[in-house]
Design a protein around this motif. Structure first.
Motif, mmCIF file in Angstrom:
data_model
loop_
_atom_site.group_PDB
_atom_site.id
_atom_site.type_symbol
_atom_site.label_atom_id
_atom_site.label_comp_id
_atom_site.label_asym_id
_atom_site.label_seq_id
_atom_site.Cartn_x
_atom_site.Cartn_y
_atom_site.Cartn_z
ATOM 1 N N GLU A 79 0.834 -1.209 0.000
ATOM 2 C CA GLU A 79 0.000 0.000 0.000
ATOM 3 C C GLU A 79 0.858 1.243 0.000
ATOM 4 O OE1 GLU A 79 -3.502 -1.861 -0.406
ATOM 5 O OE2 GLU A 79 -3.188 0.302 -0.309
ATOM 6 N N ASP A 128 1.175 4.298 -2.881
ATOM 7 C CA ASP A 128 1.088 5.740 -2.676
ATOM 8 C C ASP A 128 2.320 6.443 -3.216
ATOM 9 O OD1 ASP A 128 -0.492 5.329 0.572
ATOM 10 O OD2 ASP A 128 -1.327 5.505 -1.461
ATOM 11 N N SER A 172 2.636 6.101 -6.953
ATOM 12 C CA SER A 172 1.401 6.521 -7.620
ATOM 13 C C SER A 172 0.978 5.567 -8.733
ATOM 14 C CB SER A 172 1.532 7.940 -8.177
ATOM 15 O OG SER A 172 2.539 7.985 -9.157
#
Lengths: 284, 299, 380
Positions: free
Chosen positions: B200, B204, B207
């Motif tokens: 995860e 982030d 992207s």
């Protein structure tokens, strides 16, 4: 590696969705692929072939399931395979687990060599193992006569390749265990025997069971090595290979489907059971 | 991490580890090493008679060169088939493992079991089923013809004049099928160990799911891919069942040759030489592959 | 400290015990060398009231086997492990070449292989004196080429090699070996792996006499087959499994044995068997007694049983090949179910049938040349 925040444009949503769905599709396709011949096998167990070979669909019938053991030599071969697998599994699991325990629990000289010895059979093509074993039985060094090839020699061969699998499987499962748990137990006053059964055994049991299961299925399905050392014994895979020549009866499909049903059943039972009991994971 | 724990809690046991090892080591030595050495001996002998088993040990290295010149192309063919099958296994197996690990949720174990369950039927039963499926009048070709794809498949060389059996792709298909679980399971094991939070975070930072996959997930799953490749490529190169039932005389693999030489032609010296060459190539390949991927432990 | 020692002792003893339990009996057993008591069928083992026969699949019906056991009280272990002559030879070679016995009391192999075994001295003389029914042997098989003295072998069944084909798929009647090379059927042709049969047919088509063929003479025939493999004309080399391929539509035509198609054609009327115009091949599978067999009385009983025309007829009706026993044709006529078989040309070919045997007199070196060239072609 430093995680710098890199401003890059993310891929458009629809592309990501497509990628995701492609993944799902391939995965599901993979499952279908895996089960295709299984479905065919089960389906053809309901077939009524016109002649000796159950390869072309003719008509539906329940007769085969009504009489699955109709073909005596098929059933004999199947039973023989089960016997060999059972005995080989027990012996190989014991020997292999002992080896795995030695390798993971203890630090001793020569462990790399033992590791190598365990891995070599896995890199040896089965045909080489089979042939060299045959050679051994026929012309044993330091022994006068050749050893009769049959049940016993098949057993020896099966134990041989199962030991490696068992040892490596248990070793992989057991790796990373904190053996000081045993010390802790004993500090708390437990005697060695109790420690073994209450601490060690439960920790290694899942690994050992997995290894035993693996060993059983390897033994039941072995064709190549058994072919070389079998003498005149027929095991299930050997019978099947001959069946291609002499006639594929629908009973073969029935027996194969039975095995499937039993194993799926065990799987479902295992999953349900596993969910109920918590898993005992050692602190990492 | 595992290594440190091992070192910390492992103990020197004196004679105990040797005691534990002895049954296994004796068994392996007696039934694996000794026969292998005998095989080496035979490979360096000359066979005086095909019918009688009379060998004379003559350091006949010529056996090896003879075998390579006679069967070199079949060796290459075998590694080719096994290689393609391995690549296909990765292409199909990785998504499957990924699916189970990250999208399986509660049903992970069930799905894993489903991967393994087909293999509780016999290898030969499955191969016979494929013979049925791939037959000239079998369901697969019927489907292809119904979809009017038969011309296309002929064009790209997968089918030969409308048939699938007795072609190389039938053999490769069979190999891929049989070794798929051996690819899925190790990849799953290494994917499962990846902390989801890490993924995860990477998504982030990078992207994008694709990039985080490439930079984080993929490298961490490499040990699994490595294990899977070994478990697929090694047995596949020595396989002969798929070639025997699904292939034709132009698709024979080195395993068929060994079987022929041992079990039909009684050419033990060349059969032994072929077997050992195969072993050496595979072992060397494994070591090189291990170095390249940086995996220190083979287990 | 004390605790550590005792735990170590415990583990150590436990390991030793487990090891002994695991290894002990198996090693002892492996060193044993007793007879195994397995194999499909009755109880095997040496001596006394039992008989172990190794033969080809589908060569014996259950009724006859049961009847034999009933009539003689001998327990019969009949295993169908012979799928190919060379393959079976490889399994008996280790024992017989070092002078040891094999499990089987009788094995059934094709004539040319029988000759090899006789020449190698690996078979004993049959107790023909104790087999009164041996006189029922058909004349054509008395003192055959592979066993000139007639003392070592007794034929089980003979058979013809010809072409089997699917009339509907071929669109016409096939009559010649050349049809097997017809480009129209590219990729749908099968040849037998058994060289004597496949090569034999091609030799006949080339006008070469297979009964006396030498390696040089066979050259062009080998080349022809090789070319057919290379361009995809011949799809597969098969054993008995050509039957699967015929039924499944994978083959349009193939080299085949007479008895099989007879049975298949009963279920699949489009299938036909023909002896090619250029001539076909004939062969015999024959019973041999491996060297060192002790069960000689049982062997004699079995042979006597099988050469009784009533039993021979029942076996022949099941097997569908040529029976070596006189009087079988008449026996078959007696019963309604089997009367039709008595007129079958496949089971009772007319004396004018143009069939020859493959050269049984090849010595080891020449046979090796043949085998190697054939292996080259069949394994690519």
């Amino acid at each position: 590696m430093t995680a710098a925040v890199i401003q890059r444009r993310a891929a458009p949503r629809w592309l990501r969705r497509l990628g995701s769905w492609t993944l799902n599709l391939v995965a599901i396709g993979g499952f279908v692929y895996l089960f295709a011949p299984i479905l065919v096998t089960v389906l053809y167990s309901f077939n009524k072939p016109r002649g000796k070979f159950n390869l072309v669909w003719q008509e539906f019938t329940l007769d085969n399931w009504a009489d699955p053991f109709a073909q005596a030599d098929l059933t004999d071969a199947f039973v023989k395979s089960l016997q060999i697998a059972a005995i080989a599994t027990v012996i190989a699991t014991i020997i292999g687990t002992l080896m795995a325990l030695a390798l993971s629990r203890y630090r001793f000289m020569g462990s790399p060599i033992v590791n190598l010895l365990l891995i070599l059979p896995l890199t040896t093509p089965e045909i080489v193992m089979g042939a060299s074993l045959l050679n051994l039985f026929v012309d044993p060094p330091l022994f006068g006569n050749s050893v009769d090839r049959g049940f016993r020699t098949i057993l020896i061969a099966h134990i041989l390749f199962c030991v490696s699998f068992v040892a490596l499987t248990v070793k992989a499962r057991v790796r990373g265990f904190d053996w000081s748990l045993e010390d802790a137990a004993m500090d708390l006053g437990a005697r060695p025997r109790r420690v073994f059964f209450r601490v060690t055994l439960p920790l290694i049991t899942p690994g050992v069971l997995a290894a035993a299961l693996l060993s059983f299925s390897l033994s039941i399905d072995d064709y190549i090595i058994t072919l070389f050392v079998r003498g005149s014994v027929e095991t299930f895979p050997l019978f099947l290979a001959g069946a291609i020549e002499r006639g594929i009866s629908p009973q073969i499909n029935v027996l194969a489907s039975m095995v499937l049903i039993v194993s799926v059943g065990l799987l479902l039972a295992g999953t349900a059971f596993g969910r109920r009991e918590g898993r005992v994971t050692p602190p990492s | 991490m595992a290594k440190e724990t091992d070192d910390r809690t492992q103990r020197r046991g004196g004679w105990v580890p040797y005691g534990l090892l002895s049954p296994g080591v004796v068994w392996l030595a007696l039934f694996f090493l000794v026969p292998l050495l005998t095989l080496v001996r035979v490979s360096l002998s000359t066979q005086e008679s095909r019918f009688e088993q009379k060998f004379s040990f003559t350091w006949e290295f010529k056996n090896y060169s003879d075998v390579l010149s006679e069967f070199g192309d079949i060796f290459l063919r075998s590694f080719g088939y096994a290689g393609i099958a391995t690549v296909l296994c990765i292409a199909i197996g990785y998504p499957m493992a990924y699916f189970i690990a990250f999208r399986g949720g509660r049903y992970r174990n069930l799905l894993l079991g489903l991967v393994v369950v087909p293999f509780f039927t016999s290898y030969l039963v499955r191969t016979i089923a494929w013979v049925s499926i791939m037959g000239d009048e079998g369901p697969f070709l019927d489907l292809i013809r119904a979809l009017a794809l038969d011309g296309a498949l002929d064009g790209i060389g997968i089918t030969d004049n409308g048939r699938l059996l007795a072609t190389e792709w039938a053999v490769i298909g069979g190999l891929t099928y049989n070794f798929l679980p051996f690819m899925v399971l190790p990849i799953y094991v290494s994917l499962e160990k990846i902390d989801v939070a890490l993924v995860e975070a990477a998504k982030d930072l990078y992207s994008g799911a694709a990039r985080s996959f490439r930079k984080v997930t993929l490298p961490m799953s490499l040990p699994g891919v490595f294990a899977g490749t070994l478990l697929t490529f090694i047995p596949a190169s020595g396989d002969f069942i798929n070639a025997e039932f699904l292939g034709g005389p132009k698709n024979t693999m080195i395993g068929n040759v060994v079987q022929q030489q041992f079990l039909v032609q009684n050419r033990y010296t060349s059969a032994a030489a072929i077997s050992l060459i195969l072993m050496v190539i595979i072992t060397a390949g494994v070591l090189v592959y291990a170095k390249v991927l940086g995996t220190e432990d083979l287990t | 400290m004390r605790r550590n020692l005792s735990r170590r002792q415990f583990i150590g003893r436990g390991a030793a015990f487990a090891g002994a339990v695991a290894l002990g009996p198996t090693i002892l057993a492996a060193c044993g060398g007793d007879d195994d008591d397995d194999a499909a069928g009755g109880s095997g083992g040496g001596g006394g009231n039992s008989l172990h026969v190794d033969s080809w699949p589908l060569y014996l019906d259950e009724e006859s086997a049961a009847l034999f056991e009933e009539q003689t009280g001998i327990s019969l272990t009949y295993t169908t492990v012979v799928n190919d002559n060379n393959e079976y030879f490889a399994t008996i070679q280790p024992s017989l070449s070092s002078g040891d016995k094999v499990d089987a009391d009788i094995f059934v192999l094709t004539g040319w292989m029988a000759k090899r075994l006789i020449d190698l001295g690996w078979v004993d003389e049959l107790p023909i004196a104790d087999v009164p029914n041996a006189k029922n042997l058909v004349d054509s098989l008395v003192n055959p080429a592979w066993d000139p003295t007639g003392k070592f072998s007794l034929p089980w069944q003979s058979g013809l090699t010809g072409i089997a084909y699917n009339r509907a798929a071929a669109g016409r009647e096939l009559m010649s070996v050349e049809d097997l090379f017809d480009p129209e059927f590219r990729g749908k042709i099968g040849f037998l792996l058994e060289m004597n049969d496949s090569l034999g047919l091609v030799l006949r088509a080339d006008g070469v006499d297979p009964e006396n063929v030498t390696f040089e003479q066979a050259g062009p025939a080998f080349d022809r087959v090789e070319a057919a493999v290379a361009d995809g004309q011949i799809r597969q080399f098969t054993g008995n499994d050509y039957q699967d391929d015929l039924i499944a539509g994978n083959f349009v035509a193939c080299v085949s044995w007479s008895g099989d198609v007879g049975q298949l054609a009963l279920d699949e009327p489009d299938l036909a068997f023909v002896i090619p115009d250029e001539g076909g091949m004939i062969w015999s599978d024959t019973m041999l007694m491996p060297k060192g067999t002790e069960n000689i009385e049982a062997v004699a009983e079995w042979m006597n049983f099988c050469y009784d025309p009533v039993n021979a007829a029942r076996i022949a009706a099941y097997v569908g090949f040529l029976s070596p026993v006189q009087g079988v044709q008449e026996e078959l006529r007696k019963s309604e179910d089997t009367a039709a078989l008595a007129d079958s040309e496949v089971m009772f070919p007319p004396p004018t049938a143009d069939v020859l045997a493959f050269n049984p007199n090849l010595d080891e070196e020449e046979r090796a040349l043949f085998d190697d060239r054939w292996a080259e072609i069949t394994t690519g």
